[in-house]
Design a protein around this motif. Structure first.
Motif, PDB file in Angstrom:
ATOM      1  N   VAL A   7      25.373 -39.532 -45.621  1.00 23.87           N
ATOM      2  CA  VAL A   7      24.158 -38.724 -45.651  1.00 23.87           C
ATOM      3  C   VAL A   7      23.315 -39.069 -46.873  1.00 23.87           C
ATOM      4  O   VAL A   7      22.108 -39.291 -46.769  1.00 23.87           O
ATOM      5  CB  VAL A   7      24.520 -37.219 -45.662  1.00 23.87           C
ATOM      6  N   GLU A   8      23.938 -39.141 -48.044  1.00 23.50           N
ATOM      7  CA  GLU A   8      23.183 -39.440 -49.266  1.00 23.50           C
ATOM      8  C   GLU A   8      22.559 -40.829 -49.200  1.00 23.50           C
ATOM      9  O   GLU A   8      21.411 -41.024 -49.604  1.00 23.50           O
ATOM     10  CB  GLU A   8      24.091 -39.326 -50.488  1.00 23.50           C
ATOM     11  N   ARG A   9      23.307 -41.801 -48.708  1.00 22.17           N
ATOM     12  CA  ARG A   9      22.748 -43.152 -48.585  1.00 22.17           C
ATOM     13  C   ARG A   9      21.541 -43.145 -47.649  1.00 22.17           C
ATOM     14  O   ARG A   9      20.520 -43.778 -47.924  1.00 22.17           O
ATOM     15  CB  ARG A   9      23.808 -44.122 -48.062  1.00 22.17           C
ATOM     16  N   TYR A  10      21.657 -42.413 -46.532  1.00 18.57           N
ATOM     17  CA  TYR A  10      20.554 -42.364 -45.580  1.00 18.57           C
ATOM     18  C   TYR A  10      19.330 -41.690 -46.198  1.00 18.57           C
ATOM     19  O   TYR A  10      18.188 -42.149 -46.018  1.00 18.57           O
ATOM     20  CB  TYR A  10      20.978 -41.611 -44.321  1.00 18.57           C
ATOM     21  N   GLN A  11      19.548 -40.601 -46.943  1.00 23.16           N
ATOM     22  CA  GLN A  11      18.438 -39.914 -47.591  1.00 23.16           C
ATOM     23  C   GLN A  11      17.703 -40.849 -48.546  1.00 23.16           C
ATOM     24  O   GLN A  11      16.468 -40.881 -48.588  1.00 23.16           O
ATOM     25  CB  GLN A  11      18.954 -38.699 -48.363  1.00 23.16           C
ATOM     26  N   ARG A  12      18.442 -41.600 -49.325  1.00 26.76           N
ATOM     27  CA  ARG A  12      17.827 -42.507 -50.288  1.00 26.76           C
ATOM     28  C   ARG A  12      17.063 -43.610 -49.577  1.00 26.76           C
ATOM     29  O   ARG A  12      16.006 -44.051 -50.027  1.00 26.76           O
ATOM     30  CB  ARG A  12      18.895 -43.076 -51.220  1.00 26.76           C
ATOM     31  N   SER A  76      21.990 -38.683 -64.918  1.00 36.14           N
ATOM     32  CA  SER A  76      22.049 -38.333 -63.502  1.00 36.14           C
ATOM     33  C   SER A  76      23.355 -38.820 -62.914  1.00 36.14           C
ATOM     34  O   SER A  76      24.020 -39.702 -63.464  1.00 36.14           O
ATOM     35  CB  SER A  76      20.869 -38.945 -62.741  1.00 36.14           C
ATOM     36  N   VAL A  77      23.723 -38.242 -61.772  1.00 38.47           N
ATOM     37  CA  VAL A  77      24.934 -38.655 -61.070  1.00 38.47           C
ATOM     38  C   VAL A  77      24.726 -38.435 -59.580  1.00 38.47           C
ATOM     39  O   VAL A  77      24.086 -37.477 -59.156  1.00 38.47           O
ATOM     40  CB  VAL A  77      26.171 -37.878 -61.583  1.00 38.47           C
ATOM     41  N   GLY A  78      25.246 -39.364 -58.780  1.00 37.73           N
ATOM     42  CA  GLY A  78      25.118 -39.262 -57.340  1.00 37.73           C
ATOM     43  C   GLY A  78      25.913 -40.340 -56.655  1.00 37.73           C
ATOM     44  O   GLY A  78      26.796 -40.968 -57.256  1.00 37.73           O
ATOM     45  N   ILE A  79      25.584 -40.597 -55.407  1.00 37.18           N
ATOM     46  CA  ILE A  79      26.342 -41.556 -54.612  1.00 37.18           C
ATOM     47  C   ILE A  79      26.249 -42.957 -55.197  1.00 37.18           C
ATOM     48  O   ILE A  79      27.173 -43.771 -55.059  1.00 37.18           O
ATOM     49  CB  ILE A  79      25.866 -41.543 -53.138  1.00 37.18           C
ATOM     50  N   GLU A  80      25.148 -43.247 -55.903  1.00 32.92           N
ATOM     51  CA  GLU A  80      25.001 -44.573 -56.510  1.00 32.92           C
ATOM     52  C   GLU A  80      26.057 -44.804 -57.593  1.00 32.92           C
ATOM     53  O   GLU A  80      26.322 -45.945 -57.972  1.00 32.92           O
ATOM     54  CB  GLU A  80      23.602 -44.747 -57.095  1.00 32.92           C
ATOM     55  N   ASP A  81      26.669 -43.717 -58.063  1.00 27.24           N
ATOM     56  CA  ASP A  81      27.735 -43.820 -59.054  1.00 27.24           C
ATOM     57  C   ASP A  81      29.118 -43.721 -58.412  1.00 27.24           C
ATOM     58  O   ASP A  81      30.129 -43.601 -59.119  1.00 27.24           O
ATOM     59  CB  ASP A  81      27.583 -42.706 -60.097  1.00 27.24           C
ATOM     60  N   VAL A  83      30.172 -41.226 -56.534  1.00 23.27           N
ATOM     61  CA  VAL A  83      30.649 -39.849 -56.575  1.00 23.27           C
ATOM     62  C   VAL A  83      30.303 -39.137 -55.277  1.00 23.27           C
ATOM     63  O   VAL A  83      29.153 -39.114 -54.844  1.00 23.27           O
ATOM     64  CB  VAL A  83      30.024 -39.085 -57.763  1.00 23.27           C
ATOM     65  N   ASN A  84      31.321 -38.558 -54.660  1.00 29.13           N
ATOM     66  CA  ASN A  84      31.162 -37.711 -53.478  1.00 29.13           C
ATOM     67  C   ASN A  84      31.253 -36.266 -53.955  1.00 29.13           C
ATOM     68  O   ASN A  84      32.311 -35.813 -54.388  1.00 29.13           O
ATOM     69  CB  ASN A  84      32.272 -38.019 -52.463  1.00 29.13           C
ATOM     70  N   PHE A  85      30.144 -35.541 -53.882  1.00 32.25           N
ATOM     71  CA  PHE A  85      30.111 -34.191 -54.432  1.00 32.25           C
ATOM     72  C   PHE A  85      31.078 -33.237 -53.733  1.00 32.25           C
ATOM     73  O   PHE A  85      31.484 -32.229 -54.312  1.00 32.25           O
ATOM     74  CB  PHE A  85      28.697 -33.613 -54.353  1.00 32.25           C
ATOM     75  N   GLU A  86      31.425 -33.530 -52.487  1.00 29.05           N
ATOM     76  CA  GLU A  86      32.324 -32.629 -51.759  1.00 29.05           C
ATOM     77  C   GLU A  86      33.769 -32.739 -52.228  1.00 29.05           C
ATOM     78  O   GLU A  86      34.544 -31.794 -52.057  1.00 29.05           O
ATOM     79  CB  GLU A  86      32.255 -32.892 -50.261  1.00 29.05           C
ATOM     80  N   THR A  87      34.127 -33.881 -52.809  1.00 26.81           N
ATOM     81  CA  THR A  87      35.548 -34.099 -53.096  1.00 26.81           C
ATOM     82  C   THR A  87      35.851 -34.582 -54.512  1.00 26.81           C
ATOM     83  O   THR A  87      37.000 -34.444 -54.965  1.00 26.81           O
ATOM     84  CB  THR A  87      36.124 -35.147 -52.120  1.00 26.81           C
ATOM     85  N   ASP A  88      34.883 -35.150 -55.215  1.00 22.96           N
ATOM     86  CA  ASP A  88      35.187 -35.884 -56.443  1.00 22.96           C
ATOM     87  C   ASP A  88      34.921 -35.084 -57.715  1.00 22.96           C
ATOM     88  O   ASP A  88      34.054 -34.204 -57.756  1.00 22.96           O
ATOM     89  CB  ASP A  88      34.353 -37.171 -56.505  1.00 22.96           C
TER      90      ASP A  88
END
Length: 232
Positions: A7-12, A76-81, A83-88
């Motif tokens: 989802v995050e990759r698609y949003q970006r 900042s932090v996100g999928i590019e790093d 990191v999966n916010f649901e689990t990590d």
């Protein structure tokens, strides 16, 4: 790859493809966001934005650029790093930040418990979390038009989420960018209704009084991590 990562990759990808997604415009918009967050903090927390700030899920990073312009130490932090916010676990030490910002993140998480626990962990005692998310009672009609939206929030449920993860709600108000503080002082039931009924969006170029602009069906939440220290 997990569902939330996809989802995050698609949003970006969608952001990168938008015709209006140019750097200068994004800086303009993010400066408006910064000033609104600063006003929110000053009104409900007694201090402006300062110190160390972490922006979660911050797309291309213009908000971080604006924060650094203002003298903050911002990350900042996100999928590019990775990191999966649901689990990590967030890749930062305990009590590392004075402020954490979360704009259009939690509605994309099926379960936000790990994310909120991690935000509370990396906040200093006395630190603050700012959340922007669609407000379900007013955004319900269009919420699932964005098919990556999976979990709606009301003011009541967002406040309960803060409390369940060790943070104290300070404000649950309409997301009104650079509007009068009146919308933050009215009774919540009135403020949210008026914000949703304004006839024009905040960026409308229609030649009408500013009082008629700023329509919002979005929720702005501010929470405080209790502790001996104070942020800012």
């Amino acid at each position: 790859m997990s569902g939330s990562s996809q989802v995050e990759r698609y949003q970006r990808h969608l952001l990168a493809e938008r015709a209006d997604y140019d750097h200068a415009r994004q800086l303009y918009l993010k400066r408006r966001v910064y000033r609104t967050f600063d006003r929110l903090m000053r009104r409900f927390a007694g201090c402006g934005l300062s110190g160390r700030l972490l922006d979660t899920g911050g797309a291309r990073g213009e908000f971080i650029e604006v924060c650094r312009e203002a003298g903050l130490e911002a990350s900042s932090v996100g999928i590019e790093d990775g990191v999966n916010f649901e689990t990590d676990r967030l890749p930062f030490d305990d009590a590392a930040f004075d402020v954490v910002t979360s704009v259009s993140v939690i509605e994309h998480l099926r379960v936000a418990g790990t994310y909120l626990d991690e935000v509370a962990r990396v906040l200093k005692p006395g630190g603050h979390l700012i959340v922007v998310t669609p407000h379900w009672p007013y955004a319900a009609r269009t919420f699932y038009d964005a098919y990556t939206h999976v979990q709606p929030y009301s003011a009541a449920s967002l406040g309960a989420a803060f409390q369940s993860h060790g943070m104290q709600p300070l404000a649950l108000v309409p997301w009104m960018v650079e509007k009068s503080d009146l919308f933050w002082t009215l009774p919540p039931s009135v403020a949210f209704r008026v914000a949703a009924w304004l006839p024009f969006s905040g960026l409308s170029r229609a030649p009408v009084p500013g009082l008629l602009k700023g329509r919002s069906t979005t929720l702005l939440g501010l929470a405080h991590r209790p502790g001996a220290e104070t942020s800012g």
